[in-house]
Design a protein around this motif. Structure first.
Motif, PDB file in Angstrom:
ATOM      1  N   ARG A  92      -9.964  -1.108  -4.269  1.00  0.00           N
ATOM      2  CA  ARG A  92      -8.552  -1.105  -3.846  1.00  0.00           C
ATOM      3  C   ARG A  92      -8.041   0.305  -3.549  1.00  0.00           C
ATOM      4  NH1 ARG A  92      -4.654  -2.594  -7.244  1.00  0.00           N
ATOM      5  NH2 ARG A  92      -5.760  -1.960  -9.123  1.00  0.00           N
ATOM      6  N   PHE A  93      -8.527   1.279  -4.271  1.00  0.00           N
ATOM      7  CA  PHE A  93      -8.079   2.661  -4.105  1.00  0.00           C
ATOM      8  C   PHE A  93      -9.198   3.483  -3.454  1.00  0.00           C
ATOM      9  CE2 PHE A  93      -4.855   2.921  -7.885  1.00  0.00           C
ATOM     10  CZ  PHE A  93      -4.250   1.766  -7.431  1.00  0.00           C
ATOM     11  N   ARG A 139       0.144   5.835   0.263  1.00  0.00           N
ATOM     12  CA  ARG A 139      -0.792   6.949   0.348  1.00  0.00           C
ATOM     13  C   ARG A 139      -0.202   8.127  -0.402  1.00  0.00           C
ATOM     14  NH1 ARG A 139      -2.442  10.830   5.393  1.00  0.00           N
ATOM     15  NH2 ARG A 139      -4.684  11.036   4.984  1.00  0.00           N
ATOM     16  N   SER A 148       0.831  -1.206   0.000  1.00  0.00           N
ATOM     17  CA  SER A 148       0.000   0.000   0.000  1.00  0.00           C
ATOM     18  C   SER A 148       0.866   1.256   0.000  1.00  0.00           C
ATOM     19  CB  SER A 148      -0.883   0.025   1.256  1.00  0.00           C
ATOM     20  OG  SER A 148      -1.762  -1.078   1.311  1.00  0.00           O
ATOM     21  N   GLN A 197      -5.398   6.716  -1.348  1.00  0.00           N
ATOM     22  CA  GLN A 197      -4.923   5.526  -0.653  1.00  0.00           C
ATOM     23  C   GLN A 197      -4.984   4.368  -1.636  1.00  0.00           C
ATOM     24  OE1 GLN A 197      -3.777   5.196   2.611  1.00  0.00           O
ATOM     25  NE2 GLN A 197      -3.267   3.093   2.027  1.00  0.00           N
ATOM     26  N   VAL A 198      -3.827   3.767  -1.883  1.00  0.00           N
ATOM     27  CA  VAL A 198      -3.741   2.682  -2.854  1.00  0.00           C
ATOM     28  C   VAL A 198      -3.354   1.406  -2.134  1.00  0.00           C
ATOM     29  CG1 VAL A 198      -3.291   4.214  -4.795  1.00  0.00           C
ATOM     30  CG2 VAL A 198      -1.380   3.336  -3.535  1.00  0.00           C
ATOM     31  N   ASN A 199      -4.247   0.438  -2.148  1.00  0.00           N
ATOM     32  CA  ASN A 199      -4.029  -0.827  -1.456  1.00  0.00           C
ATOM     33  C   ASN A 199      -4.012  -1.980  -2.453  1.00  0.00           C
ATOM     34  OD1 ASN A 199      -4.189   0.541   1.045  1.00  0.00           O
ATOM     35  ND2 ASN A 199      -6.408   0.252   1.146  1.00  0.00           N
ATOM     36  N   SER A 200      -3.536  -3.132  -1.968  1.00  0.00           N
ATOM     37  CA  SER A 200      -3.509  -4.347  -2.799  1.00  0.00           C
ATOM     38  C   SER A 200      -2.895  -4.057  -4.167  1.00  0.00           C
ATOM     39  CB  SER A 200      -4.931  -4.906  -2.964  1.00  0.00           C
ATOM     40  OG  SER A 200      -5.516  -5.174  -1.714  1.00  0.00           O
ATOM     41  N   LEU A 201      -1.756  -3.397  -4.154  1.00  0.00           N
ATOM     42  CA  LEU A 201      -1.137  -2.960  -5.399  1.00  0.00           C
ATOM     43  C   LEU A 201      -0.707  -4.140  -6.261  1.00  0.00           C
ATOM     44  CD1 LEU A 201       0.813   0.102  -4.080  1.00  0.00           C
ATOM     45  CD2 LEU A 201      -0.805   0.142  -5.979  1.00  0.00           C
TER      46      LEU A 201
END
Length: 122
Positions: free
Chosen positions: A66-67, A19, A17, A81-85
């Motif tokens: 995800r975002f 930010r 992740s 916020q960027v998750n599970s990239l």
């Protein structure tokens, strides 16, 4: 005109992740839709997410779930916020400000930042 400065990019492993932040030079509350776009090597710039002055959000299908885009108008700042990239998320991420409600086309944004690089390793 609004000057925009992004930060928060970096190198991260798949599944990780980050930010991203974008600070505007002037007040954006009540007037500007804020958005994030991205451009991968060899590809055209594409829409990622937008948030209106009334905090309504819209996401590209590829990042839904995800975002998360948000804004803090007391700080003239928008976040992503960027998750599970995934490796395919690797791109330069650009912040944009425009007066069209929840616009998704680049042409609707007259103010752009310089971009921040996000690299996702597999």
């Amino acid at each position: 005109q609004v000057q925009l400065v992004e930060s928060g990019g970096g190198l991260v492993q798949a599944g990780g992740s980050l930010r991203l932040s974008c600070v505007a030079s002037r007040r954006t509350a009540g007037r500007y839709t804020m958005a994030w776009f991205r451009q991968a090597p060899g590809k055209e710039r594409e829409f990622v997410a937008a948030i209106s002055w009334s905090y309504t959000t819209y996401y590209a299908d590829s990042v839904k779930g995800r975002f998360t885009i948000s804004r803090d108008d007391t700080k003239n700042t928008v976040y992503l916020q960027v998750n599970s990239l995934k490796p395919e998320d690797t791109a330069v991420y650009y912040c944009a400000a425009g007066i069209q409600y929840l616009a998704r086309q680049q042409l609707d944004y007259g103010n752009w930042g310089q971009g921040t690089q996000v690299t996702v390793s597999s």
